[in-house]
Structure formats: structure tokens, C-alpha cells
Scaffold this motif. Structure first.
Motif, mmCIF file in Angstrom:
data_model
loop_
_atom_site.group_PDB
_atom_site.id
_atom_site.type_symbol
_atom_site.label_atom_id
_atom_site.label_comp_id
_atom_site.label_asym_id
_atom_site.label_seq_id
_atom_site.Cartn_x
_atom_site.Cartn_y
_atom_site.Cartn_z
ATOM 1 N N GLY A 64 -4.933 -0.192 -12.565
ATOM 2 C CA GLY A 64 -5.558 0.243 -13.941
ATOM 3 C C GLY A 64 -7.039 -0.667 -14.256
ATOM 4 N N SER A 65 -7.616 -0.414 -15.378
ATOM 5 C CA SER A 65 -8.907 -0.719 -15.467
ATOM 6 C C SER A 65 -9.160 -2.060 -15.979
ATOM 7 C CB SER A 65 -9.716 0.193 -16.428
ATOM 8 O OG SER A 65 -8.932 0.380 -17.769
ATOM 9 N N TYR A 66 -8.156 -3.004 -15.576
ATOM 10 C CA TYR A 66 -8.104 -4.315 -16.359
ATOM 11 C C TYR A 66 -9.320 -5.364 -15.566
ATOM 12 C CZ TYR A 66 -3.664 -2.654 -17.029
ATOM 13 O OH TYR A 66 -2.294 -2.239 -17.423
ATOM 14 N N LEU A 67 -9.838 -4.928 -14.439
ATOM 15 C CA LEU A 67 -10.680 -5.717 -13.740
ATOM 16 C C LEU A 67 -12.000 -5.040 -13.495
ATOM 17 C CD1 LEU A 67 -8.404 -8.112 -11.756
ATOM 18 C CD2 LEU A 67 -9.556 -8.607 -13.700
ATOM 19 N N ASP A 68 -12.995 -5.483 -13.530
ATOM 20 C CA ASP A 68 -14.263 -4.707 -12.997
ATOM 21 C C ASP A 68 -14.477 -4.950 -11.513
ATOM 22 O OD1 ASP A 68 -15.046 -3.637 -15.606
ATOM 23 O OD2 ASP A 68 -16.123 -5.696 -16.053
ATOM 24 N N ILE A 69 -13.685 -4.176 -10.753
ATOM 25 C CA ILE A 69 -13.701 -4.301 -9.180
ATOM 26 C C ILE A 69 -13.593 -2.683 -8.778
ATOM 27 C CG2 ILE A 69 -12.592 -6.247 -9.291
ATOM 28 C CD1 ILE A 69 -9.741 -4.852 -8.688
ATOM 29 N N PRO A 70 -13.970 -2.540 -7.594
ATOM 30 C CA PRO A 70 -13.906 -1.175 -6.850
ATOM 31 C C PRO A 70 -12.555 -0.617 -7.006
ATOM 32 C CG PRO A 70 -15.127 -2.785 -5.450
ATOM 33 C CD PRO A 70 -14.643 -3.489 -6.515
ATOM 34 N N SER A 71 -12.486 0.534 -7.329
ATOM 35 C CA SER A 71 -11.184 1.253 -7.483
ATOM 36 C C SER A 71 -10.434 1.228 -6.065
ATOM 37 C CB SER A 71 -11.363 2.773 -7.653
ATOM 38 O OG SER A 71 -12.170 3.396 -6.714
ATOM 39 N N SER A 72 -11.069 0.994 -4.907
ATOM 40 C CA SER A 72 -10.285 0.988 -3.513
ATOM 41 C C SER A 72 -9.482 -0.244 -3.549
ATOM 42 C CB SER A 72 -11.396 1.034 -2.482
ATOM 43 O OG SER A 72 -12.408 0.137 -2.509
ATOM 44 N N LEU A 73 -10.053 -1.423 -4.365
ATOM 45 C CA LEU A 73 -9.194 -2.597 -4.290
ATOM 46 C C LEU A 73 -7.755 -2.419 -5.226
ATOM 47 C CD1 LEU A 73 -12.190 -5.009 -4.209
ATOM 48 C CD2 LEU A 73 -10.580 -4.746 -2.298
ATOM 49 N N LYS A 74 -7.728 -1.649 -6.243
ATOM 50 C CA LYS A 74 -6.749 -1.813 -6.903
ATOM 51 C C LYS A 74 -5.340 -1.489 -6.412
ATOM 52 C CE LYS A 74 -9.628 -0.376 -10.838
ATOM 53 N NZ LYS A 74 -9.870 0.445 -12.016
ATOM 54 N N GLY A 75 -4.282 -2.507 -6.488
ATOM 55 C CA GLY A 75 -3.110 -2.119 -5.959
ATOM 56 C C GLY A 75 -3.123 -2.944 -4.792
ATOM 57 N N LYS A 76 -4.106 -3.564 -3.992
ATOM 58 C CA LYS A 76 -4.391 -4.104 -2.690
ATOM 59 C C LYS A 76 -4.413 -5.631 -3.011
ATOM 60 C CE LYS A 76 -5.352 -0.264 -0.622
ATOM 61 N NZ LYS A 76 -5.272 0.780 -1.610
ATOM 62 N N GLY A 77 -4.080 -6.222 -2.025
ATOM 63 C CA GLY A 77 -4.106 -7.858 -1.878
ATOM 64 C C GLY A 77 -3.815 -8.533 -0.619
ATOM 65 N N ILE A 78 -3.217 -9.655 -0.591
ATOM 66 C CA ILE A 78 -3.071 -10.255 0.541
ATOM 67 C C ILE A 78 -2.129 -9.667 1.491
ATOM 68 C CG2 ILE A 78 -2.534 -12.697 1.671
ATOM 69 C CD1 ILE A 78 -3.533 -13.682 -1.266
ATOM 70 N N PRO A 79 -2.276 -9.364 2.590
ATOM 71 C CA PRO A 79 -1.321 -8.714 3.805
ATOM 72 C C PRO A 79 -0.259 -9.809 3.742
ATOM 73 C CG PRO A 79 -3.540 -8.294 4.545
ATOM 74 C CD PRO A 79 -3.855 -9.401 3.343
ATOM 75 N N GLY A 80 0.980 -9.279 3.782
ATOM 76 C CA GLY A 80 2.113 -9.917 3.960
ATOM 77 C C GLY A 80 2.642 -10.649 2.690
ATOM 78 N N LEU A 81 1.884 -10.496 1.668
ATOM 79 C CA LEU A 81 2.522 -10.666 0.375
ATOM 80 C C LEU A 81 2.374 -9.493 -0.420
ATOM 81 C CD1 LEU A 81 0.410 -14.196 -0.152
ATOM 82 C CD2 LEU A 81 2.796 -13.854 0.453
ATOM 83 N N ALA A 82 1.100 -8.930 -0.788
ATOM 84 C CA ALA A 82 1.043 -7.875 -1.689
ATOM 85 C C ALA A 82 1.600 -6.499 -1.177
ATOM 86 C CB ALA A 82 -0.458 -7.274 -1.818
ATOM 87 N N ASP A 83 2.112 -6.677 0.344
ATOM 88 C CA ASP A 83 2.988 -5.466 0.594
ATOM 89 C C ASP A 83 4.291 -5.554 1.185
ATOM 90 O OD1 ASP A 83 2.131 -6.978 2.667
ATOM 91 O OD2 ASP A 83 1.205 -5.158 3.910
ATOM 92 N N ASN A 84 4.657 -6.911 0.769
ATOM 93 C CA ASN A 84 6.151 -7.527 1.009
ATOM 94 C C ASN A 84 7.068 -6.836 0.234
ATOM 95 O OD1 ASN A 84 8.454 -8.875 1.720
ATOM 96 N ND2 ASN A 84 7.142 -10.592 2.634
ATOM 97 N N SER A 85 8.247 -6.103 0.584
ATOM 98 C CA SER A 85 8.906 -5.641 -0.520
ATOM 99 C C SER A 85 9.993 -6.689 -1.210
ATOM 100 C CB SER A 85 9.923 -4.694 0.146
ATOM 101 O OG SER A 85 10.896 -5.225 1.275
ATOM 102 N N SER A 86 9.897 -7.752 -0.658
ATOM 103 C CA SER A 86 10.642 -9.071 -0.966
ATOM 104 C C SER A 86 10.302 -9.436 -2.305
ATOM 105 C CB SER A 86 10.679 -10.137 0.117
ATOM 106 O OG SER A 86 11.515 -9.844 1.421
ATOM 107 N N PHE A 87 9.122 -9.030 -2.423
ATOM 108 C CA PHE A 87 8.360 -9.901 -3.809
ATOM 109 C C PHE A 87 8.140 -8.743 -5.000
ATOM 110 C CE2 PHE A 87 6.378 -12.473 -0.448
ATOM 111 C CZ PHE A 87 7.498 -13.203 -0.367
ATOM 112 N N ASP A 88 9.024 -7.309 -4.716
ATOM 113 C CA ASP A 88 8.644 -6.342 -5.563
ATOM 114 C C ASP A 88 9.260 -6.734 -7.024
ATOM 115 O OD1 ASP A 88 7.764 -4.817 -3.474
ATOM 116 O OD2 ASP A 88 9.670 -3.586 -3.330
#
Length: 263
Positions: A206-230
């Protein structure tokens, strides 16, 4: 109108923005230029650290103090529970999140930038020449680790931060499996703090932060993409959907951040 002196990519500024949006308060973002802008801010408010909130002639520094001030001055939608037990739990979680998630996340995110070329270059301004982007991306991660060691952001510090964040996220998921919010059935300062501080773990869509669209939904590997934290990220994203206004909304004043000047 309230004015928020901030860095756009500051977790503690985001914590305050989420609180302001939750309360439905209109405010204008004022982007502080690192260095010279912080000196100007010190002259205005007595603090060189963001966030700082200006309400009329009153300046309030520190995200927690801002939260307390807003609840006293604008009590229509309270963020501090009246029940003593819930209030105590809320204050404990808020303080823990500031000192645990806020600090460890910063180290883990810098470690991710060091090791991830595409993530690193995505943070460069859009007008950055491709040649410079290539140079920044080509810096070896090992070199950045060595440079970071002297200031507390070396490989071991990053490793420990990631380990601690995994434990934090596991604990939060366990709490949220049994109830909709961290201290019960209504969101409060604990929820807004944890959610706002978590932006580097995984940037919200979403448009909450003024960041490149390519970063939205991305984050720290091992945390952002870890299904245990869904469970946690689904809870955080729902909180944003319900309460956080987009960065281009009129309630933030000028859509483009501005630098500050001496009045």
C-alpha cells in the motif's frame, strides 16, 4: 495543524504517524534534513532526534512522550487502557518494543542491506545514475560487514539481532493466536507501537510509506518470508488497513516532505 518533524524511514516516526492516524488527527509531515536539519530542530525543540511533534507553540520530543501527550490532549480515541491490568501490560509491551524490536530490527535490516545488492540499490533516490547504482550494488557484503563491526553492526551483532527478533516474533504470534490485539479486544498503544516499529521487518503493502514500489512487501530475509510469522504480519497488515492512512492522504498536509527552516 499538528506538525511532525520526522524521517520518512524512521521506525519511531512511523510509530507516531500510526498513532496520529488511529486517533484521526490531521497533521503535516516535515522531513528533517540529516545533519544541518537536526541542528535546526535542536534550536527549535531542544532535541536533535526525530520524531518531534509541534502542537501550536509546544514541541514534544520522543515517540513515547508524544504518545502520552496526544492521549492527554486529544482523549477522544484513547490509546492507554483504563483497566489497571491492561494499562500495565500495554506500558510494558510499549517499552519492550521500543528497546527490543526497535533496536534489533535496525541492526538486522542493515545486515540485510549489506548482503542484498538489490535491496541496497532500491533505497537509492530514483534520480541516482545507473553507474552509481551499479557501484553501490557492487560493494562486497564482506567489506560492509567489516566496516559495520566498529559501530556495532558487524556480522555477529546482526546474527544476534536476527536471533532475538525470531524469538520476539514467535512470542507475538503466540499471543495473537488467542486474542485480536496484544492486551485484549481493543487496539492500544502496545499494538500501535509494535506495528509501527515493524516496518523494516517487512514493509507493508500500500501507499503508507514513501518508498519504491519494489520494496513493498519485502523485508529482512528469514523474517519477512518466514511462514512461521504469518500470524504476526497478517495482524500488522490488518491494523494498517483499518487505521493507517496513505502517505498521499490530505491529512498529512503536503504530500512531498519538506526541509525545515529557522522561524
Amino acid at each position: 495543524m499538528l506538525e511532525l518533524y520526522q524521517f520518512e524511514l524512521s521506525q519511531y516516526s512511523e510509530k507516531v504517524r500510526l498513532i496520529l492516524d488511529y486517533k484521526g488527527l490531521e497533521y503535516r509531515k516535515i522531513e528533517v534534513t540529516p545533519g544541518v536539519g537536526q541542528v535546526e530542530l535542536l534550536q527549535k525543540s531542544g532535541s536533535r532526534q526525530v520524531p518531534v511533534l509541534k502542537d501550536g507553540s509546544t514541541y514534544i520530543a520522543d515517540s513515547t512522550e508524544i504518545a502520552f501527550y496526544l492521549d492527554r490532549k486529544y482523549p477522544e480515541k484513547p490509546i492507554l487502557p483504563e483497566d489497571p491490568l491492561a494499562r500495565g501490560q500495554c506500558l510494558l509491551i510499549e517499552e519492550w518494543a521500543d528497546e527490543s524490536i526497535g533496536l534489533k530490527e535496525r541492526k538486522a535490516f542493515i545486515g540485510a542491506l549489506n548482503q542484498n545488492q538489490s535491496l541496497r540499490t532500491a533505497f537509492l533516490p530514483q534520480q541516482t545514475p545507473d553507474v552509481l547504482k551499479s557501484l553501490v550494488g557492487a560493494i562486497p557484503g564482506q567489506l560492509l560487514d567489516v566496516l559495520g563491526t566498529g559501530v556495532g553492526f558487524g556480522r555477529e551483532a546482526v546474527k544476534e539481532a536476527n536471533k532475538g527478533l525470531k524469538q520476539d516474533l514467535e512470542a507475538l504470534c503466540l499471543i495473537l493466536e488467542k486474542q485480536p490485539y496484544l492486551t485484549g479486544n481493543t487496539p492500544n498503544l502496545a499494538d500501535l507501537t509494535v506495528a509501527g516499529l515493524s516496518i523494516f521487518l517487512k514493509f507493508p503493502e500500500g501507499s503508507y510509506l514513501d518508498i519504491p514500489s519494489s520494496l513493498k512487501g519485502k523485508g529482512i530475509p528469514g523474517l519477512a518470508d518466514n511462514s512461521s510469522f504469518d500470524t504476526f504480519f497478517a495482524w500488522r497488515d490488518l491494523l494498517y488497513t483499518e487505521y493507517r492512512k496513505g502517505s498521499s492522504t490530505p491529512t498529512t498536509g503536503n504530500s512531498a516532505p519538506t526541509t525545515i527552516s529557522i522561524e
